[in-house]
Design an enzyme around this catalytic site. Structure first.
Site, short mmCIF file in Angstrom:
data_model
loop_
_atom_site.label_atom_id
_atom_site.label_comp_id
_atom_site.label_asym_id
_atom_site.label_seq_id
_atom_site.Cartn_x
_atom_site.Cartn_y
_atom_site.Cartn_z
N ILE A 103 0.84 -1.19 0.00
CA ILE A 103 0.00 0.00 0.00
C ILE A 103 0.88 1.24 0.00
O ILE A 103 1.98 1.24 0.55
CB ILE A 103 -0.98 -0.03 1.21
N CYS A 104 0.39 2.30 -0.65
CA CYS A 104 1.05 3.61 -0.62
C CYS A 104 2.48 3.53 -1.16
O CYS A 104 2.70 3.00 -2.24
CB CYS A 104 0.99 4.17 0.81
N GLY A 105 3.44 4.04 -0.43
CA GLY A 105 4.82 4.10 -0.89
C GLY A 105 5.42 2.76 -1.22
O GLY A 105 6.34 2.66 -2.04
N THR A 107 4.12 0.56 -2.96
CA THR A 107 3.87 0.27 -4.38
C THR A 107 4.99 0.84 -5.24
O THR A 107 5.37 0.24 -6.24
CB THR A 107 2.51 0.84 -4.85
#
Length: 198
Positions: A103-105, A107
């Site tokens: 999730i988020c960074g 990725t």
């Protein structure tokens, strides 16, 4: 499913809010959550919480008891390559047929590792991943969360959708109950509570 252990990556600047729904409900449904750090030294989350990792990443070996490896966002994903070993671990897990959820960074870390070049995925916004120089832009989906095989991705504002995808992949909740769980926690739909607890 090969195991019942959830490996949650923990590192400095971890975004506290992104994995709580997933880990809390996995633990309540019989999974064991183990934290994996760069070392076993305590880390400090974005919210200032200190977490003592259960295991160092380099001691993970080939964890056949794995249900899923969860990689939260963190400022460190965008400020250097300190977290690159976690992206390499994701490559190894996926290669073994083990689920990975980012999730988020995280990725962006997977994008830099080339893991999103040929898989449907999402993130905060497409141009965030474009900045990594990855080759997977045509597989980007403008969605809350995306599952492609054993890989789940989500943006930073979608911890509930992220958890929903993990639950679906692992068979924690299915069908009506999965939908009810999502409606309860995403939309505060009180009618979903009865379905979820039936």
């Amino acid at each position: 499913m090969t195991g019942r252990t959830v490996y949650l990556a923990v590192y400095d600047t971890l975004a506290d809010w992104e994995t709580g729904y997933a880990t809390a409900h996995l633990a309540r449904n019989g999974f064991t959550v183990r934290t994996v750090g760069p070392t076993t030294e305590p880390v400090t989350t974005m919210g200032g919480l200190r977490v003592q990792p259960d295991i160092a990443l380099d001691r993970l070996g080939e964890p056949r008891d794995t249900a899923v490896l969860i990689l939260p966002g963190a400022d460190l994903w965008d400020t250097g390559d300190d977290l690159a070993p976690f992206a390499r671990a994701a490559r190894r897990f996926l290669g073994l047929g083990l689920p990975v959820a980012a999730i988020c960074g995280a990725t962006a870390g997977l994008a830099r590792e080339g893991l999103l070049d040929d898989r449907a995925h999402t993130s905060a916004v497409s141009y965030y991943l474009d900045a990594t120089g990855y080759q997977g832009g045509k597989h980007y989906r403008d969605a809350d969360a995306v599952t492609d095989g054993n890989l789940i991705t989500a943006g930073p504002t979608e911890p509930v959708a992220f958890a929903r995808e993990i639950f679906a992949l692992l068979g924690v909740y299915e069908g009506e109950k999965l939908d009810a769980w999502y409606r309860l926690f995403k939309n505060s739909d009180a009618s979903a509570f009865e379905v979820l607890n039936s």
